[in-house]
Design an enzyme around this catalytic site. Structure first.
Site, short mmCIF file in Angstrom:
data_model
loop_
_atom_site.label_atom_id
_atom_site.label_comp_id
_atom_site.label_asym_id
_atom_site.label_seq_id
_atom_site.Cartn_x
_atom_site.Cartn_y
_atom_site.Cartn_z
N ASP A 75 73.18 22.69 50.46
CA ASP A 75 74.71 22.74 49.67
C ASP A 75 74.58 23.97 48.70
O ASP A 75 73.53 23.58 47.89
CB ASP A 75 75.35 21.32 49.41
CG ASP A 75 76.64 21.49 48.97
OD1 ASP A 75 77.54 21.58 49.79
OD2 ASP A 75 77.00 21.54 47.63
N THR A 76 75.58 24.73 48.39
CA THR A 76 75.48 25.47 47.42
C THR A 76 76.71 25.32 46.40
O THR A 76 77.74 25.21 46.70
CB THR A 76 75.58 26.93 47.87
OG1 THR A 76 74.55 27.30 48.80
CG2 THR A 76 75.73 28.02 46.88
#
Length: 201
Positions: A75-76
């Site tokens: 996840d960014t």
């Protein structure tokens, strides 16, 4: 457990960028199975915790559908201070993100989780990394902002921009992993896979 099962890799992401990044280091997942989870931040959740929590939840959701496989999830999160910027879906959101980023430094936090089979029934071993990259935008003029909005490149992007696209011309400085900003910190991913016994080219 067979070698084929042991070395089966599932990417828990719908992002074509993450798939391309893995291919860049010679890793081609056997399956791509996006996790469908609620990505809303929890009350008072800080950006680093948010990135790692979501990566872990994505990995766990997909691992349940692929017993015996390695499952990689990421996840960014784009953050200004303690504020988590959204994945821009509307022009209004994208303009607000660009307004916050213009002329200042922000952080891109990449949470990566690898769940690995242990050969002990349903047991999985978790390995994770949290990677921080600092990025500085130039001060954007109204015309530059509107030109970027018109490109449509911001749609679905954390923080409302894509460093691998037109936004690169507005980025003055980057400190840390470039691939982390694109969507997957490759050095750390390779280290996780090697450490878990997954064969790399």
């Amino acid at each position: 457990m067979s070698t084929e099962t042991t070395h089966r890799l599932v990417l828990a992401s719908a992002s074509p960028r993450r798939l391309d990044l893995l291919r860049q280091i010679g890793v081609v997942p056997d399956a791509v199975d996006p996790a469908d989870i609620d990505e809303s931040p929890l009350p008072r959740e800080l950006p680093p915790q948010h990135a790692l929590r979501l990566a872990g939840e994505k990995a766990a959701a997909v691992a349940a559908r692929h017993p015996g496989a390695f499952v990689l999830a990421a996840d960014t999160v784009v953050a200004c201070g303690r504020r988590i910027l959204p994945k821009a879906e509307e022009e209004k959101q994208a303009r607000a993100c660009l307004g916050l980023l213009s002329g200042r430094r922000h952080r891109v936090l990449g949470g990566v989780v690898l769940l690995s089979p242990t050969g002990d029934g349903e047991a999985l071993r978790r390995s994770d990394r949290l990677v921080r990259t600092d990025v500085t935008f130039k001060s954007l003029s109204h015309e530059e902002t509107e030109s970027y909005i018109a490109s449509g490149e911001w749609q679905g992007k954390a923080g409302g921009y894509a460093i691998q696209g037109r936004a690169a011309s507005h980025i003055r400085w980057i400190g840390g992993s470039y691939s982390n900003v694109v969507g997957l910190p490759l050095f750390e991913v390779a280290a996780l896979l090697r450490g878990a016994g997954f064969p790399l080219p």
